[in-house]
Scaffold this motif. Structure first.
Motif, PDB file in Angstrom:
ATOM      1  N   CYS A 210       4.199 -71.053  83.007  1.00  0.00           N
ATOM      2  CA  CYS A 210       3.806 -71.337  81.626  1.00  0.00           C
ATOM      3  C   CYS A 210       2.282 -71.332  81.548  1.00  0.00           C
ATOM      4  O   CYS A 210       1.613 -71.947  82.381  1.00  0.00           O
ATOM      5  CB  CYS A 210       4.355 -72.695  81.206  1.00  0.00           C
ATOM      6  SG  CYS A 210       3.783 -73.233  79.579  1.00  0.00           S
TER       7      CYS A 210
ATOM      8  N   LYS B 260      -0.606 -61.137  83.202  1.00  0.00           N
ATOM      9  CA  LYS B 260       0.107 -61.550  82.009  1.00  0.00           C
ATOM     10  C   LYS B 260       1.548 -61.917  82.335  1.00  0.00           C
ATOM     11  O   LYS B 260       2.146 -61.403  83.277  1.00  0.00           O
ATOM     12  CB  LYS B 260       0.079 -60.445  80.970  1.00  0.00           C
ATOM     13  CG  LYS B 260      -1.294 -60.206  80.400  1.00  0.00           C
ATOM     14  CD  LYS B 260      -1.193 -59.316  79.190  1.00  0.00           C
ATOM     15  CE  LYS B 260      -2.568 -59.122  78.621  1.00  0.00           C
ATOM     16  NZ  LYS B 260      -2.706 -59.712  77.335  1.00  0.00           N
TER      17      LYS B 260
ATOM     18  N   ASP C 241      11.083 -67.592  74.390  1.00  0.00           N
ATOM     19  CA  ASP C 241       9.967 -67.626  73.451  1.00  0.00           C
ATOM     20  C   ASP C 241       9.096 -68.870  73.660  1.00  0.00           C
ATOM     21  O   ASP C 241       7.897 -68.827  73.446  1.00  0.00           O
ATOM     22  CB  ASP C 241      10.480 -67.602  72.010  1.00  0.00           C
ATOM     23  CG  ASP C 241      11.153 -66.286  71.660  1.00  0.00           C
ATOM     24  OD1 ASP C 241      10.728 -65.244  72.196  1.00  0.00           O
ATOM     25  OD2 ASP C 241      12.099 -66.307  70.850  1.00  0.00           O
ATOM     26  N   ASP C 242       9.740 -69.955  74.074  1.00  0.00           N
ATOM     27  CA  ASP C 242       9.032 -71.213  74.280  1.00  0.00           C
ATOM     28  C   ASP C 242       9.254 -71.705  75.703  1.00  0.00           C
ATOM     29  O   ASP C 242      10.278 -71.419  76.320  1.00  0.00           O
ATOM     30  CB  ASP C 242       9.541 -72.287  73.318  1.00  0.00           C
ATOM     31  CG  ASP C 242       9.322 -71.906  71.867  1.00  0.00           C
ATOM     32  OD1 ASP C 242       8.345 -71.197  71.587  1.00  0.00           O
ATOM     33  OD2 ASP C 242      10.131 -72.327  71.020  1.00  0.00           O
TER      34      ASP C 242
ATOM     35  N   GLN D 239       4.359 -61.311  80.726  1.00  0.00           N
ATOM     36  CA  GLN D 239       5.339 -60.230  80.568  1.00  0.00           C
ATOM     37  C   GLN D 239       5.292 -59.278  81.753  1.00  0.00           C
ATOM     38  O   GLN D 239       6.327 -58.789  82.210  1.00  0.00           O
ATOM     39  CB  GLN D 239       5.096 -59.461  79.263  1.00  0.00           C
ATOM     40  CG  GLN D 239       5.423 -60.243  78.020  1.00  0.00           C
ATOM     41  CD  GLN D 239       4.299 -61.186  77.589  1.00  0.00           C
ATOM     42  OE1 GLN D 239       3.179 -61.120  78.106  1.00  0.00           O
ATOM     43  NE2 GLN D 239       4.598 -62.073  76.667  1.00  0.00           N
TER      44      GLN D 239
ATOM     45  N   PRO E 104       4.737 -72.189  72.680  1.00  0.00           N
ATOM     46  CA  PRO E 104       5.086 -70.763  72.735  1.00  0.00           C
ATOM     47  C   PRO E 104       4.480 -70.067  73.946  1.00  0.00           C
ATOM     48  O   PRO E 104       3.357 -70.361  74.351  1.00  0.00           O
ATOM     49  CB  PRO E 104       4.519 -70.186  71.431  1.00  0.00           C
ATOM     50  CG  PRO E 104       3.524 -71.178  70.962  1.00  0.00           C
ATOM     51  CD  PRO E 104       3.932 -72.506  71.527  1.00  0.00           C
ATOM     52  N   LEU E 105       5.261 -69.137  74.531  1.00  0.00           N
ATOM     53  CA  LEU E 105       4.797 -68.425  75.718  1.00  0.00           C
ATOM     54  C   LEU E 105       3.970 -67.197  75.369  1.00  0.00           C
ATOM     55  O   LEU E 105       3.213 -66.715  76.187  1.00  0.00           O
ATOM     56  CB  LEU E 105       5.999 -68.012  76.576  1.00  0.00           C
ATOM     57  CG  LEU E 105       6.767 -69.167  77.205  1.00  0.00           C
ATOM     58  CD1 LEU E 105       7.997 -68.643  77.910  1.00  0.00           C
ATOM     59  CD2 LEU E 105       5.891 -69.932  78.161  1.00  0.00           C
ATOM     60  N   ARG E 106       4.110 -66.688  74.196  1.00  0.00           N
ATOM     61  CA  ARG E 106       3.364 -65.483  73.795  1.00  0.00           C
ATOM     62  C   ARG E 106       1.985 -65.859  73.290  1.00  0.00           C
ATOM     63  O   ARG E 106       1.758 -66.951  72.753  1.00  0.00           O
ATOM     64  CB  ARG E 106       4.111 -64.724  72.714  1.00  0.00           C
ATOM     65  CG  ARG E 106       5.429 -64.199  73.187  1.00  0.00           C
ATOM     66  CD  ARG E 106       5.954 -63.199  72.183  1.00  0.00           C
ATOM     67  NE  ARG E 106       7.251 -62.724  72.599  1.00  0.00           N
ATOM     68  CZ  ARG E 106       7.446 -61.618  73.274  1.00  0.00           C
ATOM     69  NH1 ARG E 106       6.436 -60.871  73.629  1.00  0.00           N
ATOM     70  NH2 ARG E 106       8.655 -61.238  73.603  1.00  0.00           N
ATOM     71  N   ASP E 107       1.049 -64.917  73.444  1.00  0.00           N
ATOM     72  CA  ASP E 107      -0.298 -65.126  72.932  1.00  0.00           C
ATOM     73  C   ASP E 107      -0.264 -65.130  71.409  1.00  0.00           C
ATOM     74  O   ASP E 107       0.450 -64.353  70.785  1.00  0.00           O
ATOM     75  CB  ASP E 107      -1.244 -64.024  73.404  1.00  0.00           C
ATOM     76  CG  ASP E 107      -1.437 -64.049  74.916  1.00  0.00           C
ATOM     77  OD1 ASP E 107      -1.301 -65.143  75.491  1.00  0.00           O
ATOM     78  OD2 ASP E 107      -1.702 -62.993  75.486  1.00  0.00           O
ATOM     79  N   THR E 108      -1.013 -66.006  70.788  1.00  0.00           N
ATOM     80  CA  THR E 108      -1.053 -66.091  69.328  1.00  0.00           C
ATOM     81  C   THR E 108      -2.362 -65.532  68.813  1.00  0.00           C
ATOM     82  O   THR E 108      -3.128 -66.210  68.139  1.00  0.00           O
ATOM     83  CB  THR E 108      -0.878 -67.551  68.879  1.00  0.00           C
ATOM     84  OG1 THR E 108      -1.895 -68.333  69.523  1.00  0.00           O
ATOM     85  CG2 THR E 108       0.485 -68.073  69.242  1.00  0.00           C
TER      86      THR E 108
ATOM     87  N   LYS F 192      15.024 -63.747  78.179  1.00  0.00           N
ATOM     88  CA  LYS F 192      13.689 -63.755  77.591  1.00  0.00           C
ATOM     89  C   LYS F 192      13.498 -65.046  76.802  1.00  0.00           C
ATOM     90  O   LYS F 192      14.303 -65.390  75.946  1.00  0.00           O
ATOM     91  CB  LYS F 192      13.543 -62.538  76.689  1.00  0.00           C
ATOM     92  CG  LYS F 192      12.147 -62.223  76.318  1.00  0.00           C
ATOM     93  CD  LYS F 192      12.099 -60.886  75.623  1.00  0.00           C
ATOM     94  CE  LYS F 192      10.666 -60.503  75.363  1.00  0.00           C
ATOM     95  NZ  LYS F 192      10.577 -59.221  74.693  1.00  0.00           N
TER      96      LYS F 192
END
Length: 87
Positions: free
Chosen positions: A59, A2, A74-75, A4, A82-86, A72
């Motif tokens: 990415c 992951k 976000d995109d 993070q 977006p870099l985070r899982d949705t 940090k």
């Protein structure tokens, strides 16, 4: 891996590598072999952090290596997704 987790490992390797290298230079009264081990260990941690950064800190959409000098994000700075899982 992951994103993070890769970021956390990269940052820990960089911080520990720098601390070890500086500590090896600061301990002038320590035996020379101990100083060398600390210095080479610090260099090895810096190289490991770089390898984790180049290999895993990417990415998830465009697969480009993310900049390590930014905080940090976000995109993605390249594809703007977006870099985070949705989930």
């Amino acid at each position: 891996m992951k994103l993070q987790l890769a970021r956390l490992i990269k940052n820990i390797c960089y911080a520990a590598g720098c601390a070890s290298a500086v500590l090896s230079l600061a301990l002038k009264s320590a035996p020379q072999t101990a100083q060398r081990w600390l210095l080479f260990g610090g260099i090895a941690l810096l190289v490991l952090g770089f390898l984790v950064s180049v290999t895993f800190y990417r990415c998830p959409h465009c697969h480009r290596v993310l900049p390590a000098n930014r905080g940090k994000m976000d995109d993605c700075p390249y594809c703007k997704l977006p870099l985070r899982d949705t989930k």
